[in-house]
Structures are given as structure tokens and as C-alpha cells.
Design an enzyme around this catalytic site. Structure first.
Site, PDB file in Angstrom:
ATOM      1  N   ASN A  49       0.818  -1.218   0.000  1.00  0.00           N
ATOM      2  CA  ASN A  49       0.000   0.000   0.000  1.00  0.00           C
ATOM      3  C   ASN A  49       0.854   1.272   0.000  1.00  0.00           C
ATOM      4  O   ASN A  49       0.354   2.357   0.272  1.00  0.00           O
ATOM      5  CB  ASN A  49      -0.927   0.026   1.222  1.00  0.00           C
ATOM      6  CG  ASN A  49      -1.997  -1.041   1.146  1.00  0.00           C
ATOM      7  OD1 ASN A  49      -2.434  -1.430   0.064  1.00  0.00           O
ATOM      8  ND2 ASN A  49      -2.414  -1.531   2.297  1.00  0.00           N
ATOM      9  N   HIS A 138     -14.951  -1.161   5.250  1.00  0.00           N
ATOM     10  CA  HIS A 138     -13.847  -1.960   5.780  1.00  0.00           C
ATOM     11  C   HIS A 138     -14.210  -2.632   7.108  1.00  0.00           C
ATOM     12  O   HIS A 138     -15.072  -2.160   7.863  1.00  0.00           O
ATOM     13  CB  HIS A 138     -12.626  -1.050   5.983  1.00  0.00           C
ATOM     14  CG  HIS A 138     -11.369  -1.784   6.283  1.00  0.00           C
ATOM     15  ND1 HIS A 138     -10.903  -1.963   7.565  1.00  0.00           N
ATOM     16  CD2 HIS A 138     -10.476  -2.402   5.472  1.00  0.00           C
ATOM     17  CE1 HIS A 138      -9.770  -2.642   7.532  1.00  0.00           C
ATOM     18  NE2 HIS A 138      -9.488  -2.920   6.272  1.00  0.00           N
ATOM     19  N   GLU A 182     -16.426   4.367   2.436  1.00  0.00           N
ATOM     20  CA  GLU A 182     -15.039   4.597   2.034  1.00  0.00           C
ATOM     21  C   GLU A 182     -15.071   5.470   0.787  1.00  0.00           C
ATOM     22  O   GLU A 182     -16.086   5.531   0.085  1.00  0.00           O
ATOM     23  CB  GLU A 182     -14.331   3.280   1.724  1.00  0.00           C
ATOM     24  CG  GLU A 182     -14.194   2.361   2.926  1.00  0.00           C
ATOM     25  CD  GLU A 182     -13.507   1.042   2.586  1.00  0.00           C
ATOM     26  OE1 GLU A 182     -12.458   1.069   1.907  1.00  0.00           O
ATOM     27  OE2 GLU A 182     -14.028  -0.005   3.000  1.00  0.00           O
ATOM     28  N   SER A 186     -11.449  -0.847  -0.665  1.00  0.00           N
ATOM     29  CA  SER A 186     -10.170  -1.539  -0.591  1.00  0.00           C
ATOM     30  C   SER A 186     -10.117  -2.849  -1.357  1.00  0.00           C
ATOM     31  O   SER A 186      -9.027  -3.323  -1.698  1.00  0.00           O
ATOM     32  CB  SER A 186      -9.804  -1.801   0.871  1.00  0.00           C
ATOM     33  OG  SER A 186     -10.815  -2.551   1.518  1.00  0.00           O
ATOM     34  N   ASP A 212     -14.078   7.422   4.923  1.00  0.00           N
ATOM     35  CA  ASP A 212     -12.748   6.862   5.154  1.00  0.00           C
ATOM     36  C   ASP A 212     -11.940   6.993   3.868  1.00  0.00           C
ATOM     37  O   ASP A 212     -12.224   6.338   2.871  1.00  0.00           O
ATOM     38  CB  ASP A 212     -12.882   5.396   5.559  1.00  0.00           C
ATOM     39  CG  ASP A 212     -11.530   4.725   5.813  1.00  0.00           C
ATOM     40  OD1 ASP A 212     -10.493   5.409   5.683  1.00  0.00           O
ATOM     41  OD2 ASP A 212     -11.522   3.531   6.137  1.00  0.00           O
ATOM     42  N   HIS A 215      -7.412   4.814   1.315  1.00  0.00           N
ATOM     43  CA  HIS A 215      -6.734   4.450   0.069  1.00  0.00           C
ATOM     44  C   HIS A 215      -6.692   5.601  -0.934  1.00  0.00           C
ATOM     45  O   HIS A 215      -6.174   5.424  -2.047  1.00  0.00           O
ATOM     46  CB  HIS A 215      -7.404   3.232  -0.559  1.00  0.00           C
ATOM     47  CG  HIS A 215      -7.274   2.004   0.270  1.00  0.00           C
ATOM     48  ND1 HIS A 215      -6.170   1.174   0.226  1.00  0.00           N
ATOM     49  CD2 HIS A 215      -8.098   1.466   1.207  1.00  0.00           C
ATOM     50  CE1 HIS A 215      -6.316   0.181   1.073  1.00  0.00           C
ATOM     51  NE2 HIS A 215      -7.486   0.330   1.688  1.00  0.00           N
ATOM     52  N   LYS A 246      -0.264   4.178   4.484  1.00  0.00           N
ATOM     53  CA  LYS A 246      -0.289   3.763   3.080  1.00  0.00           C
ATOM     54  C   LYS A 246       0.535   4.755   2.256  1.00  0.00           C
ATOM     55  O   LYS A 246       1.759   4.683   2.266  1.00  0.00           O
ATOM     56  CB  LYS A 246      -1.733   3.633   2.625  1.00  0.00           C
ATOM     57  CG  LYS A 246      -2.467   2.508   3.373  1.00  0.00           C
ATOM     58  CD  LYS A 246      -3.899   2.370   2.968  1.00  0.00           C
ATOM     59  CE  LYS A 246      -4.548   1.135   3.593  1.00  0.00           C
ATOM     60  NZ  LYS A 246      -4.573   1.163   5.090  1.00  0.00           N
TER      61      LYS A 246
END
Length: 394
Positions: A49, A138, A182, A186, A212, A215, A246
Site C-alpha cells: 500500500n 472496511h 469509504e 479496498s 474513510d 486508500h 499507506k
């Protein structure tokens, strides 16, 4: 009555996982740049990541360490929680920096993204609250919802008609409603429509938005502040969560929010109150990395071009693709097919691990190509040459 011993029960469960091709083990390897040495071989790492390749940026590290060694203002451990003696000045510096980057009232730093997602919602909700969470959020968010006293409902993944119907029916029955999603998901690498969610929030007086950006932080947006920056909706997000582990090549996580929310979390959030704070030297490194975020546009553009190439090639080989990010799933189907595909890639020089249930739904075992800016376009061409057609692994 005879009872099965703990050890017998655990052994039986391990045997079952083994028979299903779902038994996990901790991999061991030595990492150097975009490569990992594992199984006695040097493989291109497609499971990291480290999206901007900063963890192996020796120039950035050398500059940081040279200044650090001349300073006496850091410690290797916080040795306690932030509410005891672990709230070192570096924390305040980092939180001011993050709040300034987002032009928000305040920010709060945590020891991990898991602490953030499993702790924020249980702290701010009660039995009168409703949480409407995307079906594919997640595991850390799911665990937070399990700890919450709120009523929890899941809307179909990225299905905003379903979400709107739930809001119309249930929002009037609760004191507040939290939409939780998110920004980049992910497992599939697809994205939420944050602009639409921001508009949806405005329709209801008691709705709050929790996003969130784990990523997307560092990867998306002009200054690397995530999909919310790219979409121009950061101001509409009440709880904007990101991680340093990440793209920022560090450790820890944060939320940007109103000052009164921050104050409340400091008093009520168990995963903040009852855990040892991040080491000050770690926080200093995070500050160093974030100060370079707005200068990393070249890396972000390269990663975007790389990701577009790989997404198209994966789709052309018959695996389908809904990704719009640097996370590119290669859905093999069965556990055995995913394991076989991982082995093929390893034999041709690439380190990419199979993801199986319960991490992903039954029948969707896969490889997840996690692309980074350290990977070249030449590397990408070799990856796609090595990837077999889906029909060849069925």
C-alpha cells in the site's frame, strides 16, 4: 457430558480452513524498493500500500535523519496514552498541519486506522442514532458499528437510490443519521460518489457524513488530500478519516472535524484514551512526509496512468473490472483458482497474494494488484504479459 477441549476445537477449525484452501500464514520477506525477496527469489511487489513509493525514498529519509540526529527534541516511545504523559508537542504540530491542509477547525491523530474506525462511531452515537453504512465498508468500520449502541443498517454498495429510500423512511425517526462510506473501496478499487453523497446530506437536517479516505489520501486530489479534495466536497464531510500507513509511508491515522467533535472524542473515544500514543519520532516522520505532499503531483500522475493501463489490460483478459483507482482486482472465482493464479505470478517474478473469504465474498477469491508509483510502465507491461487469460485458470 463430554466437552471438546479448546485445542481440539481450534485444531479442527484449522484443518477445515486448510481443506478449503483458506488457511492463512504470516509471510516473511525482505523488502527493498519495489521488490521483495521471498521464497528465495526477488519479486516485484504488487501487494504493497506504499502507493507513492515514499517508504523507499532514500533522499527523503536521509534528509529527515540528518536533521533528526542533530536534534534532541524527539523520543523513540511515547510510553503512555496521550491523556497521561504521551501527548508530546509533535502531536500538536501534526494536528495543526493536517487541519491547515484541509482548512478545517481541527484534527485528531490516532495510533492506527483501525483505532480510528473502530472508535469514532461508538463514541459519537447512542441508542437514538442511526448509521447507514455502505455494504462494503472496511472491517474496522464494521467492528466499530458492532461496538456502537446505534441502530445500524447497510445500504447496497454504491446504491444511492437505496440509501435515499432508507433516509426518507428512517431519518425522521432518529436524532441523527450517519452515512458511512469509504472513498476508494479496498477490495474492488471502485469509488464512492462523494458529490452525490454531499448533495444527499443537504436534503436532511440531521444527517452527517463519515468518509474513510485510507486508500485515497496522498493519491487523489491536487494536493493529495484524497477523493474529497478531487470532488471539492471536503467541507461537507463531518468526519474525514485518513491513514498515514499507506501513501504517507508512516504509521497512524487522523480525523479532520469540528473542534467540538475533537474535544468530545478526546473525552469519550476508548481507542484513543486507552492506548499508547505513537512514538514522537514516528510523528516527526509523518510531518516530514506531509510537508512534501503538494510537491508529489508527478508521482500521482504516473500512478494514475499506470493504473489506467493495468485496469484495461485486466479487463481485456476476461477478469472484468469496476476499479477506478490504483487497486485493481483480478477476480479468479474459487479459492483454488486464486491460489493457482498467485503461484503463476510468483513463478514469473511477481509477488501478489490471493485474497479469499471472509475478506471477500464467497466465489470472488482474487488477486489484488496494489500499484505504486515506484512501478514503471515497463514493469506494468511485464505484469500483464505474465497474467494468464481468465479462461486458462478456470
Amino acid at each position: 457430558m463430554e466437552f471438546e477441549t479448546l485445542y481440539a476445537r481450534l485444531d479442527a477449525e484449522l484443518d477445515k480452513l486448510q481443506s478449503e484452501g483458506a488457511l492463512r500464514a504470516l509471510p516473511a520477506g525482505k523488502f527493498k524498493g519495489r521488490y521483495v525477496k521471498v521464497f528465495g527469489r526477488k519479486l516485484l511487489n504488487l501487494s504493497s500500500n506504499d502507493y507513492l513509493g515514499l517508504s523507499s525514498d532514500m533522499v527523503l529519509q536521509s534528509d529527515f535523519l540528518s536533521r533528526l540526529c542533530k536534534s534532541e527534541k524527539f523520543l523513540m516511545s511515547s510510553s503512555s496514552s496521550r491523556l497521561l504523559t504521551g501527548n508530546f508537542p509533535q502531536y500538536g504540530e501534526l494536528e495543526l498541519l493536517i487541519a491547515d491542509m484541509y482548512r478545517k477547525e481541527s484534527a485528531l491523530v490516532f495510533s492506527s486506522g483501525y483505532h480510528a474506525n473502530s472508535g469514532i462511531l461508538p463514541a459519537v452515537t447512542d441508542s437514538r442514532s442511526l448509521v447507514l453504512a455502505d455494504k462494503l465498508v472496511h472491517a474496522s468500520i464494521i467492528d466499530g458499528l458492532r461496538l456502537s449502541k446505534a441502530k445500524v443498517m447497510r445500504y447496497a454498495h454504491n446504491n444511492y437510490e437505496h440509501l435515499h429510500a432508507l433516509l426518507e423512511k428512517y431519518a425522521p425517526l432518529h436524532t441523527e443519521v450517519f452515512i458511512v462510506t469509504e472513498s476508494i473501496f479496498s477490495m474492488d478499487g471502485d469509488t464512492a460518489d462523494l458529490r452525490l453523497l454531499a448533495e444527499l446530506k443537504k436534503e436532511f437536517r440531521n444527517v452527517y457524513l463519515y468518509v474513510d479516505e485510507a486508500h485515497a489520501f496522498g493519491v487523489r486530489g491536487e494536493n493529495g488530500l484524497g477523493l474529497s479534495e478531487e470532488c471539492g466536497v471536503s467541507d461537507e464531510i463531518d468526519f474525514l478519516v485518513g491513514t498515514f500507513g499507506k501513501a504517507a509511508a508512516s504509521q497512524g491515522a487522523f480525523v479532520v472535524c469540528r473542534q467540538d467533535i475533537r474535544d468530545y472524542l478526546v473525552n469519550k473515544m476508548r481507542t484513543l484514551i486507552y492506548t499508547t500514543a505513537l512514538p514522537p519520532v514516528n510523528v516527526l516522520w509523518t510531518i516530514e512526509v506531509l510537508k512534501h505532499f503538494d510537491c508529489l503531483e508527478k508521482k500521482r500522475r504516473h500512478l494514475d496512468a499506470l493504473s489506467s493501463f493495468v485496469r484495461k489490460a485486466v479487463a481485456d483478459k476476461g477478469y472484468g473490472n469496476i476499479s477506478s483507482s490504483q487497486i485493481v482486482p483480478v477476480v479468479a472465482g474459487s479459492n483454488d483458482a486464486a491460489i493457482k493464479l498467485s503461484g503463476i505470478m510468483r513463478e514469473t517474478g511477481f509477488y501478489v497474494l490471493p485474497l479469499r473469504p471472509p475478506t471477500v465474498p464467497e466465489g470472488t477469491s482474487r488477486l489484488r494488484l496494489s500499484l505504486t508509483a515506484a512501478i514503471t510502465m515497463e514493469d506494468a507491461a511485464m505484469i500483464m504479459n505474465a497474467l494468464p487469460e481468465k479462461s486458462d485458470i478456470a
